[in-house]
Scaffold this motif. Structure first.
Motif, PDB file in Angstrom:
ATOM      1  N   ARG A  59     -12.496   1.670 -35.836  1.00  0.00           N
ATOM      2  CA  ARG A  59     -12.696   3.131 -35.817  1.00  0.00           C
ATOM      3  C   ARG A  59     -13.013   3.643 -34.417  1.00  0.00           C
ATOM      4  O   ARG A  59     -12.642   4.758 -34.053  1.00  0.00           O
ATOM      5  CB  ARG A  59     -13.826   3.539 -36.782  1.00  0.00           C
ATOM      6  CG  ARG A  59     -13.547   3.236 -38.244  1.00  0.00           C
ATOM      7  CD  ARG A  59     -12.368   4.011 -38.803  1.00  0.00           C
ATOM      8  NE  ARG A  59     -12.025   3.599 -40.161  1.00  0.00           N
ATOM      9  CZ  ARG A  59     -10.822   3.755 -40.698  1.00  0.00           C
ATOM     10  NH1 ARG A  59      -9.842   4.309 -40.041  1.00  0.00           N
ATOM     11  NH2 ARG A  59     -10.595   3.352 -41.932  1.00  0.00           N
ATOM     12  N   GLN A  60     -13.710   2.801 -33.650  1.00  0.00           N
ATOM     13  CA  GLN A  60     -14.043   3.184 -32.276  1.00  0.00           C
ATOM     14  C   GLN A  60     -12.779   3.276 -31.413  1.00  0.00           C
ATOM     15  O   GLN A  60     -12.570   4.253 -30.707  1.00  0.00           O
ATOM     16  CB  GLN A  60     -14.945   2.089 -31.722  1.00  0.00           C
ATOM     17  CG  GLN A  60     -15.957   2.520 -30.709  1.00  0.00           C
ATOM     18  CD  GLN A  60     -16.816   1.302 -30.397  1.00  0.00           C
ATOM     19  OE1 GLN A  60     -17.423   0.707 -31.298  1.00  0.00           O
ATOM     20  NE2 GLN A  60     -16.828   0.891 -29.144  1.00  0.00           N
ATOM     21  N   VAL A  61     -11.935   2.248 -31.531  1.00  0.00           N
ATOM     22  CA  VAL A  61     -10.683   2.256 -30.766  1.00  0.00           C
ATOM     23  C   VAL A  61      -9.804   3.418 -31.243  1.00  0.00           C
ATOM     24  O   VAL A  61      -9.175   4.120 -30.455  1.00  0.00           O
ATOM     25  CB  VAL A  61      -9.918   0.914 -30.908  1.00  0.00           C
ATOM     26  CG1 VAL A  61      -8.621   0.925 -30.106  1.00  0.00           C
ATOM     27  CG2 VAL A  61     -10.787  -0.252 -30.486  1.00  0.00           C
ATOM     28  N   GLU A  62      -9.806   3.629 -32.560  1.00  0.00           N
ATOM     29  CA  GLU A  62      -8.990   4.708 -33.132  1.00  0.00           C
ATOM     30  C   GLU A  62      -9.399   6.061 -32.527  1.00  0.00           C
ATOM     31  O   GLU A  62      -8.538   6.874 -32.175  1.00  0.00           O
ATOM     32  CB  GLU A  62      -9.183   4.700 -34.660  1.00  0.00           C
ATOM     33  CG  GLU A  62      -8.303   5.673 -35.401  1.00  0.00           C
ATOM     34  CD  GLU A  62      -8.427   5.491 -36.922  1.00  0.00           C
ATOM     35  OE1 GLU A  62      -7.418   5.216 -37.568  1.00  0.00           O
ATOM     36  OE2 GLU A  62      -9.559   5.640 -37.462  1.00  0.00           O
ATOM     37  N   VAL A  66      -7.086   8.612 -30.490  1.00  0.00           N
ATOM     38  CA  VAL A  66      -6.905  10.005 -30.941  1.00  0.00           C
ATOM     39  C   VAL A  66      -7.186  10.959 -29.778  1.00  0.00           C
ATOM     40  O   VAL A  66      -6.436  11.910 -29.539  1.00  0.00           O
ATOM     41  CB  VAL A  66      -7.833  10.323 -32.142  1.00  0.00           C
ATOM     42  CG1 VAL A  66      -7.934  11.815 -32.389  1.00  0.00           C
ATOM     43  CG2 VAL A  66      -7.340   9.611 -33.402  1.00  0.00           C
ATOM     44  N   ARG A  67      -8.252  10.675 -29.034  1.00  0.00           N
ATOM     45  CA  ARG A  67      -8.599  11.538 -27.897  1.00  0.00           C
ATOM     46  C   ARG A  67      -7.441  11.555 -26.892  1.00  0.00           C
ATOM     47  O   ARG A  67      -7.033  12.613 -26.418  1.00  0.00           O
ATOM     48  CB  ARG A  67      -9.875  11.028 -27.229  1.00  0.00           C
ATOM     49  CG  ARG A  67     -10.692  12.153 -26.607  1.00  0.00           C
ATOM     50  CD  ARG A  67     -12.007  11.660 -26.002  1.00  0.00           C
ATOM     51  NE  ARG A  67     -12.752  10.806 -26.900  1.00  0.00           N
ATOM     52  CZ  ARG A  67     -13.331   9.646 -26.547  1.00  0.00           C
ATOM     53  NH1 ARG A  67     -13.238   9.190 -25.318  1.00  0.00           N
ATOM     54  NH2 ARG A  67     -14.015   8.934 -27.429  1.00  0.00           N
ATOM     55  N   ALA A  68      -6.904  10.388 -26.592  1.00  0.00           N
ATOM     56  CA  ALA A  68      -5.817  10.310 -25.600  1.00  0.00           C
ATOM     57  C   ALA A  68      -4.558  11.015 -26.113  1.00  0.00           C
ATOM     58  O   ALA A  68      -3.927  11.786 -25.384  1.00  0.00           O
ATOM     59  CB  ALA A  68      -5.520   8.848 -25.279  1.00  0.00           C
ATOM     60  N   LEU A  69      -4.209  10.792 -27.371  1.00  0.00           N
ATOM     61  CA  LEU A  69      -2.972  11.398 -27.895  1.00  0.00           C
ATOM     62  C   LEU A  69      -3.105  12.913 -28.044  1.00  0.00           C
ATOM     63  O   LEU A  69      -2.123  13.633 -27.931  1.00  0.00           O
ATOM     64  CB  LEU A  69      -2.576  10.751 -29.232  1.00  0.00           C
ATOM     65  CG  LEU A  69      -2.162   9.271 -29.164  1.00  0.00           C
ATOM     66  CD1 LEU A  69      -1.729   8.770 -30.545  1.00  0.00           C
ATOM     67  CD2 LEU A  69      -1.034   9.047 -28.151  1.00  0.00           C
ATOM     68  N   SER A  70      -4.318  13.383 -28.275  1.00  0.00           N
ATOM     69  CA  SER A  70      -4.538  14.829 -28.418  1.00  0.00           C
ATOM     70  C   SER A  70      -4.306  15.575 -27.102  1.00  0.00           C
ATOM     71  O   SER A  70      -4.132  16.790 -27.096  1.00  0.00           O
ATOM     72  CB  SER A  70      -5.974  15.127 -28.878  1.00  0.00           C
ATOM     73  OG  SER A  70      -6.222  14.501 -30.099  1.00  0.00           O
ATOM     74  N   GLU A  71      -4.325  14.846 -26.002  1.00  0.00           N
ATOM     75  CA  GLU A  71      -4.080  15.458 -24.687  1.00  0.00           C
ATOM     76  C   GLU A  71      -2.586  15.667 -24.442  1.00  0.00           C
ATOM     77  O   GLU A  71      -2.201  16.381 -23.526  1.00  0.00           O
ATOM     78  CB  GLU A  71      -4.603  14.553 -23.550  1.00  0.00           C
ATOM     79  CG  GLU A  71      -6.094  14.248 -23.607  1.00  0.00           C
ATOM     80  CD  GLU A  71      -6.937  15.476 -23.320  1.00  0.00           C
ATOM     81  OE1 GLU A  71      -6.538  16.251 -22.433  1.00  0.00           O
ATOM     82  OE2 GLU A  71      -7.956  15.659 -24.004  1.00  0.00           O
ATOM     83  N   ARG A  72      -1.757  14.989 -25.238  1.00  0.00           N
ATOM     84  CA  ARG A  72      -0.311  15.105 -25.026  1.00  0.00           C
ATOM     85  C   ARG A  72       0.176  16.458 -25.555  1.00  0.00           C
ATOM     86  O   ARG A  72      -0.497  17.107 -26.336  1.00  0.00           O
ATOM     87  CB  ARG A  72       0.415  13.986 -25.790  1.00  0.00           C
ATOM     88  CG  ARG A  72      -0.065  12.569 -25.451  1.00  0.00           C
ATOM     89  CD  ARG A  72       0.701  11.972 -24.301  1.00  0.00           C
ATOM     90  NE  ARG A  72       2.126  11.901 -24.548  1.00  0.00           N
ATOM     91  CZ  ARG A  72       2.742  10.806 -25.002  1.00  0.00           C
ATOM     92  NH1 ARG A  72       2.058   9.718 -25.280  1.00  0.00           N
ATOM     93  NH2 ARG A  72       4.053  10.805 -25.170  1.00  0.00           N
ATOM     94  N   ALA A  92     -10.481  17.255 -32.273  1.00  0.00           N
ATOM     95  CA  ALA A  92      -9.537  17.067 -31.152  1.00  0.00           C
ATOM     96  C   ALA A  92      -8.107  17.334 -31.622  1.00  0.00           C
ATOM     97  O   ALA A  92      -7.320  17.997 -30.936  1.00  0.00           O
ATOM     98  CB  ALA A  92      -9.652  15.656 -30.598  1.00  0.00           C
ATOM     99  N   LEU A  93      -7.778  16.852 -32.815  1.00  0.00           N
ATOM    100  CA  LEU A  93      -6.410  17.007 -33.319  1.00  0.00           C
ATOM    101  C   LEU A  93      -6.101  18.473 -33.630  1.00  0.00           C
ATOM    102  O   LEU A  93      -5.008  18.962 -33.361  1.00  0.00           O
ATOM    103  CB  LEU A  93      -6.210  16.135 -34.563  1.00  0.00           C
ATOM    104  CG  LEU A  93      -6.204  14.627 -34.274  1.00  0.00           C
ATOM    105  CD1 LEU A  93      -6.371  13.819 -35.553  1.00  0.00           C
ATOM    106  CD2 LEU A  93      -4.918  14.221 -33.546  1.00  0.00           C
ATOM    107  N   LYS A  94      -7.080  19.182 -34.172  1.00  0.00           N
ATOM    108  CA  LYS A  94      -6.853  20.600 -34.498  1.00  0.00           C
ATOM    109  C   LYS A  94      -6.642  21.427 -33.236  1.00  0.00           C
ATOM    110  O   LYS A  94      -5.854  22.366 -33.219  1.00  0.00           O
ATOM    111  CB  LYS A  94      -8.022  21.154 -35.304  1.00  0.00           C
ATOM    112  CG  LYS A  94      -7.934  20.803 -36.773  1.00  0.00           C
ATOM    113  CD  LYS A  94      -8.865  21.672 -37.572  1.00  0.00           C
ATOM    114  CE  LYS A  94      -8.272  21.917 -38.929  1.00  0.00           C
ATOM    115  NZ  LYS A  94      -8.815  23.071 -39.605  1.00  0.00           N
ATOM    116  N   LYS A  95      -7.339  21.053 -32.181  1.00  0.00           N
ATOM    117  CA  LYS A  95      -7.156  21.761 -30.899  1.00  0.00           C
ATOM    118  C   LYS A  95      -5.769  21.502 -30.341  1.00  0.00           C
ATOM    119  O   LYS A  95      -5.193  22.340 -29.663  1.00  0.00           O
ATOM    120  CB  LYS A  95      -8.192  21.270 -29.878  1.00  0.00           C
ATOM    121  CG  LYS A  95      -9.453  22.104 -29.883  1.00  0.00           C
ATOM    122  CD  LYS A  95     -10.276  21.819 -28.636  1.00  0.00           C
ATOM    123  CE  LYS A  95     -11.752  21.943 -29.003  1.00  0.00           C
ATOM    124  NZ  LYS A  95     -12.593  20.980 -28.335  1.00  0.00           N
TER     125      LYS A  95
END
Ligand code: S3P
Length: 170
Positions: A59-62, A66-72, A92-95
């Motif tokens: 879950r930590q790696v996930e 998620v944080r990195a992919l949300s920047e794309r 993060a995903l909603k943003k």
């Protein structure tokens, strides 16, 4: 919806992988997957990560992924079924874009994934019960999505059509 990502969430077997592939192809967007990024980062399968490092580590790696992919931008993000469990992930995903929940009934999920053995949370004696229990615990998290599509009895293209109609009117 210029530069807005499309984020697919939902239970294992809801059809996130195939639907994300169809959306990416039809919309000319790139597809990324949290599970695939985790496997690449860790150089291990999801099963091995759960077995060797445990679910909290996964879950930590996930969350980092998620944080990195949300920047794309301009990507379709295929999220692992448990991504919604952490508030920071869903925020993060909603943003980053429109979050779509792919819904499926426990029986349909079971039918779709009964041949697979790469889902550690369902490797037990009564997978249908495990699916029903986990799904009801998670309903409240999936309910945070911006849009919901029921996938039971629908083709991948029908599901993709519904999502495209929604996102083009956002
Ligand atoms: C999980 C779902 C899996 C994978 C891991 C945990 C979950 O992804 O991330 O096994 O907690 O629901 P899929 O939903 O792509 O199968």
């Amino acid at each position: 919806m210029e530069n807005k990502n499309i984020v697919l969430v939902g239970f294992m077997g809801a059809g996130k992988s195939v639907t994300s592939q169809a959306l990416a192809q039809r919309l000319g967007m790139m597809r990324v997957s949290t599970d695939e990024c985790i496997v690449e980062r860790e150089s291990r399968s999801i099963n091995e990560i759960f077995e060797m490092k445990g679910e909290p580590y996964f879950r930590q790696v996930e969350s980092q992924v998620v944080r990195a992919l949300s920047e794309r931008v301009n990507v379709v993000i295929d999220c692992g079924g448990g991504v919604v469990l952490r508030k920071e992930n869903i925020e993060a995903l909603k943003k980053s874009g429109v979050v779509v929940y792919l819904e499926a009934s426990p029986e349909v999920i079971y039918d779709r994934i009964k041949q697979d053995s790469h889902r550690p949370l369902l490797n037990n004696d009564d997978p249908l019960k495990a699916i029903s229990d986990l799904l009801s615990q998670r309903m409240v998290y999936y309910g945070q999505a911006d849009y919901k599509v029921m996938t039971d009895g629908k083709t991948v293209d029908q599901v993709a059509d519904e999502i495209i109609t929604f996102v083009t009117h956002c």
